[in-house]
Design a protein around this motif. Structure first.
Motif, PDB file in Angstrom:
ATOM      1  N   LEU A   1      -5.789  11.139   0.395  1.00  0.00           N
ATOM      2  CA  LEU A   1      -5.571  12.377   1.146  1.00  0.00           C
ATOM      3  C   LEU A   1      -5.599  12.146   2.647  1.00  0.00           C
ATOM      4  CD1 LEU A   1      -7.849  14.627  -1.099  1.00  0.00           C
ATOM      5  CD2 LEU A   1      -5.345  14.664  -1.032  1.00  0.00           C
ATOM      6  N   GLU A   2      -6.423  11.198   3.091  1.00  0.00           N
ATOM      7  CA  GLU A   2      -6.491  10.898   4.518  1.00  0.00           C
ATOM      8  C   GLU A   2      -5.217  10.220   5.009  1.00  0.00           C
ATOM      9  OE1 GLU A   2      -9.221   8.378   7.729  1.00  0.00           O
ATOM     10  OE2 GLU A   2      -9.887   8.562   5.647  1.00  0.00           O
ATOM     11  N   VAL A   3      -4.677   9.328   4.187  1.00  0.00           N
ATOM     12  CA  VAL A   3      -3.498   8.552   4.599  1.00  0.00           C
ATOM     13  C   VAL A   3      -2.201   9.307   4.353  1.00  0.00           C
ATOM     14  CG1 VAL A   3      -2.183   6.407   4.229  1.00  0.00           C
ATOM     15  CG2 VAL A   3      -4.696   6.367   4.202  1.00  0.00           C
ATOM     16  N   PHE A   4      -2.066   9.935   3.175  1.00  0.00           N
ATOM     17  CA  PHE A   4      -0.780  10.492   2.765  1.00  0.00           C
ATOM     18  C   PHE A   4      -0.726  12.020   2.737  1.00  0.00           C
ATOM     19  CE2 PHE A   4      -0.928   6.287   0.565  1.00  0.00           C
ATOM     20  CZ  PHE A   4       0.094   5.684   1.290  1.00  0.00           C
TER      21      PHE A   4
ATOM     22  N   VAL B   1     -13.305   7.854  -8.193  1.00  0.00           N
ATOM     23  CA  VAL B   1     -12.190   8.811  -8.144  1.00  0.00           C
ATOM     24  C   VAL B   1     -12.245   9.587  -6.832  1.00  0.00           C
ATOM     25  CG1 VAL B   1     -11.260  10.954  -9.118  1.00  0.00           C
ATOM     26  CG2 VAL B   1     -11.933   9.091 -10.631  1.00  0.00           C
ATOM     27  N   VAL B   2     -13.428  10.108  -6.493  1.00  0.00           N
ATOM     28  CA  VAL B   2     -13.579  10.897  -5.272  1.00  0.00           C
ATOM     29  C   VAL B   2     -13.270  10.050  -4.043  1.00  0.00           C
ATOM     30  CG1 VAL B   2     -15.209  12.191  -3.838  1.00  0.00           C
ATOM     31  CG2 VAL B   2     -15.277  12.428  -6.327  1.00  0.00           C
ATOM     32  N   LYS B   3     -13.799   8.828  -4.023  1.00  0.00           N
ATOM     33  CA  LYS B   3     -13.584   7.933  -2.876  1.00  0.00           C
ATOM     34  C   LYS B   3     -12.099   7.584  -2.715  1.00  0.00           C
ATOM     35  CE  LYS B   3     -14.908   3.424  -0.993  1.00  0.00           C
ATOM     36  NZ  LYS B   3     -15.677   2.178  -1.232  1.00  0.00           N
ATOM     37  N   THR B   4     -11.435   7.238  -3.818  1.00  0.00           N
ATOM     38  CA  THR B   4     -10.014   6.848  -3.763  1.00  0.00           C
ATOM     39  C   THR B   4      -9.135   8.059  -3.464  1.00  0.00           C
ATOM     40  OG1 THR B   4     -10.505   5.145  -5.413  1.00  0.00           O
ATOM     41  CG2 THR B   4      -8.188   5.604  -4.988  1.00  0.00           C
TER      42      THR B   4
ATOM     43  N   TYR C   1       0.862  -1.190   0.000  1.00  0.00           N
ATOM     44  CA  TYR C   1       0.000   0.000   0.000  1.00  0.00           C
ATOM     45  C   TYR C   1       0.892   1.233   0.000  1.00  0.00           C
ATOM     46  CZ  TYR C   1      -4.044   2.877   1.199  1.00  0.00           C
ATOM     47  OH  TYR C   1      -5.049   3.812   1.193  1.00  0.00           O
ATOM     48  N   ASN C   2       1.151   1.777  -1.190  1.00  0.00           N
ATOM     49  CA  ASN C   2       2.026   2.944  -1.246  1.00  0.00           C
ATOM     50  C   ASN C   2       1.396   4.085  -2.036  1.00  0.00           C
ATOM     51  OD1 ASN C   2       3.274   3.195  -4.104  1.00  0.00           O
ATOM     52  ND2 ASN C   2       3.522   1.017  -3.656  1.00  0.00           N
ATOM     53  N   ARG C   3       1.863   5.284  -1.752  1.00  0.00           N
ATOM     54  CA  ARG C   3       1.239   6.506  -2.270  1.00  0.00           C
ATOM     55  C   ARG C   3       1.301   6.614  -3.782  1.00  0.00           C
ATOM     56  NH1 ARG C   3       3.401  11.535   0.195  1.00  0.00           N
ATOM     57  NH2 ARG C   3       3.698  10.315   2.084  1.00  0.00           N
ATOM     58  N   ASN C   4       2.397   6.145  -4.391  1.00  0.00           N
ATOM     59  CA  ASN C   4       2.550   6.306  -5.833  1.00  0.00           C
ATOM     60  C   ASN C   4       1.528   5.495  -6.610  1.00  0.00           C
ATOM     61  OD1 ASN C   4       5.060   7.970  -5.805  1.00  0.00           O
ATOM     62  ND2 ASN C   4       5.846   6.186  -4.755  1.00  0.00           N
ATOM     63  N   VAL C   5       1.333   4.249  -6.180  1.00  0.00           N
ATOM     64  CA  VAL C   5       0.365   3.391  -6.866  1.00  0.00           C
ATOM     65  C   VAL C   5      -1.055   3.919  -6.647  1.00  0.00           C
ATOM     66  CG1 VAL C   5      -0.593   1.057  -6.991  1.00  0.00           C
ATOM     67  CG2 VAL C   5       1.865   1.377  -6.758  1.00  0.00           C
ATOM     68  N   LEU C   6      -1.358   4.388  -5.433  1.00  0.00           N
ATOM     69  CA  LEU C   6      -2.689   4.923  -5.159  1.00  0.00           C
ATOM     70  C   LEU C   6      -2.951   6.177  -5.994  1.00  0.00           C
ATOM     71  CD1 LEU C   6      -5.067   4.139  -3.385  1.00  0.00           C
ATOM     72  CD2 LEU C   6      -4.222   5.705  -1.639  1.00  0.00           C
ATOM     73  N   ASP C   7      -1.933   7.010  -6.156  1.00  0.00           N
ATOM     74  CA  ASP C   7      -2.035   8.197  -7.014  1.00  0.00           C
ATOM     75  C   ASP C   7      -2.354   7.773  -8.453  1.00  0.00           C
ATOM     76  OD1 ASP C   7      -1.713  10.527  -8.448  1.00  0.00           O
ATOM     77  OD2 ASP C   7       0.333  10.927  -7.804  1.00  0.00           O
ATOM     78  N   LEU C   8      -1.643   6.765  -8.947  1.00  0.00           N
ATOM     79  CA  LEU C   8      -1.861   6.282 -10.306  1.00  0.00           C
ATOM     80  C   LEU C   8      -3.244   5.644 -10.457  1.00  0.00           C
ATOM     81  CD1 LEU C   8       1.667   4.762 -10.832  1.00  0.00           C
ATOM     82  CD2 LEU C   8       0.716   6.637 -12.155  1.00  0.00           C
ATOM     83  N   LYS C   9      -3.718   5.001  -9.401  1.00  0.00           N
ATOM     84  CA  LYS C   9      -5.069   4.409  -9.441  1.00  0.00           C
ATOM     85  C   LYS C   9      -6.120   5.495  -9.620  1.00  0.00           C
ATOM     86  CE  LYS C   9      -8.392   1.678  -6.782  1.00  0.00           C
ATOM     87  NZ  LYS C   9      -8.675   0.943  -5.522  1.00  0.00           N
TER      88      LYS C   9
END
Length: 413
Positions: free
Chosen positions: A127-130, A119-122, A98-106
């Motif tokens: 934003l909550e985690v990173f 998009v809004v949910k992800t 679970y890393n920020r770069n992959v979540l950003d790309l998702k």
């Protein structure tokens, strides 16, 4: 990890030169087909010359299909027709890493698929985690607009505007005072604008300090000093303090001290100036004067931690260790008052290395009361109770460790 494909813009690549190099790299890959890094390099080359099918073929035919880095690069290379497959890969990667770069790309991927609610949910999850990220916020704003949630989109736009303002402000700071990595080209551009502004008002202290800062950031140190010297002593205290700060960064400490003293003649109660002066005196090894300066500031604000720390350092240098210890304890107490977990942890570490394990243990309990998942405190606590050899205290410490991140610390150690 930062992805090379994500970070490099295609406009930065000399595609003709790349095309000349590709056959040689392909030859190397044929000889070493199991070399994952080599496969990623060749696939990236094909990606940058817009031969994505070849890039994907190389990645999908990798001997180790479970390699996470290969999966990440494969997902990034996916073109429009492959976004659903890319989304599956991103989810698979996030399940194991679970890393920020992959979540950003998702978030990017979901937007291209038109899944705006997702998009809004992800984005909110990211934003909550990173924390804040301009790319993620921009996608969230665009998705909210698509969903006709205009008020929410405007709220996100305000956050983006504030972040842009902060990033813009970072350009005007000495480069070692900001986490932003700002290219030299930006400094050069801003510098040119400042020189133009200076033509109309050559005595503008705000422009002069900006020029000196940009020159410092570009490692043009002698020129930076030249423009600092042009700033009038009648400038406002903020500019004078910035001038002194720049002299200190340029290791011109006598000049910095002279500037700070001139500033204090105008305003003897300016705490920022007194902090800077005590730091400057430390650099000049004038430790008795540091104590005088720190005390002057502490008469104004007895809770000022930077001044207490400078006083502590001066006492250590003067070998006045008993007084230094008293000041250090006062600093710990002030830090605990500001942030119980962080302050208590600093004091606990100090007590551990001072062989005061009982006090260390109690402070660790204080940290865990404020932050039950603080692993550093939990590790320190277990070491302290072990060195104490206190069998009656051990069950309590063990219970607290088991409640720290569900006992993961004990599993790893």
């Amino acid at each position: 990890m930062e992805f090379q494909i994500k970070k490099v813009e295609k406009g930065d690549i000399d595609t003709e030169e790349l095309k000349k190099q590709i056959p040689g790299w392909c030859s190397l890959l044929k000889k070493s087909p199991d070399d994952e890094r080599l496969r990623i390099i060749v696939a990236s080359m094909f990606y940058f010359i817009d031969e994505k099918e070849k890039s994907l073929e190389l990645l999908k035919n990798a001997p180790d299909n479970e390699n996470m880095e290969l999966k990440e690069i494969t997902a990034i290379v996916m073109d429009l027709n492959y976004y659903n497959e890319a989304l599956e890969l991103f989810n698979e990667i996030l399940d194991s890493d679970y890393n920020r770069n992959v979540l950003d790309l998702k978030v990017d991927c979901l937007f291209f698929l038109g899944k705006f609610e997702a998009v809004v949910k992800t984005a909110d999850e990211y934003l909550e985690v990173f924390g804040n990220n301009l790319d993620v916020l921009t996608n969230k704003k665009a998705a909210l607009k698509k969903l006709n949630r205009k008020n929410e989109a405007e709220e996100v736009n305000n956050i983006i505007s504030n972040l842009n303002a902060v990033n813009k402000f970072a350009v005007y700071m000495p480069k070692d005072q900001t986490d932003e990595v700002i290219p030299d080209e930006i400094y050069e551009s801003e510098l040119e604008q400042c020189f133009n502004d200076l033509k109309y008002n050559p005595d503008d202290s705000t422009v002069l300090i900006a020029i000196a800062t940009f020159l410092y950031n570009l490692d043009r140190r002698d020129e930076s000093i030249e423009y600092l010297d042009k700033i009038s002593d009648d400038a406002d205290s903020v500019t004078i303090n910035a001038k002194a700060c720049m002299f200190m960064k340029l290791e011109k400490f006598p000049k910095a001290l002279e500037t700070l003293n001139k500033s204090l003649k105008k305003d003897k109660t300016n705490i920022i100036t007194l902090i800077s002066k005590s730091e400057c005196l430390m650099e000049l090894k004038k430790y008795e004067e540091v104590l005088v300066c720190a005390d002057e500031g502490l008469e104004i604000d007895k809770t000022n931690i930077p001044l207490w720390k400078n006083k502590f350092c001066a006492l250590i240098e003067l070998d006045r260790l008993i007084e230094a210890k008293e000041v250090q304890d006062l600093i710990f107490d002030l830090e605990i008052a500001n942030d119980k977990a962080e302050g208590s942890l600093k004091k606990a570490i100090n007590r551990f290395y001072s062989m005061k394990h009982r006090e260390c243990l109690n402070l660790c309990y204080d940290v865990l009361d404020a932050d039950k998942d603080n692993e550093e405190a939990a590790i320190l606590m277990m070491n302290a109770v072990y060195l104490l050899g206190d069998l009656t205290e051990a069950p309590k410490a063990l219970y607290r460790a088991l409640n720290c991140n569900n006992g993961e610390i004990l599993t790893r150690n």
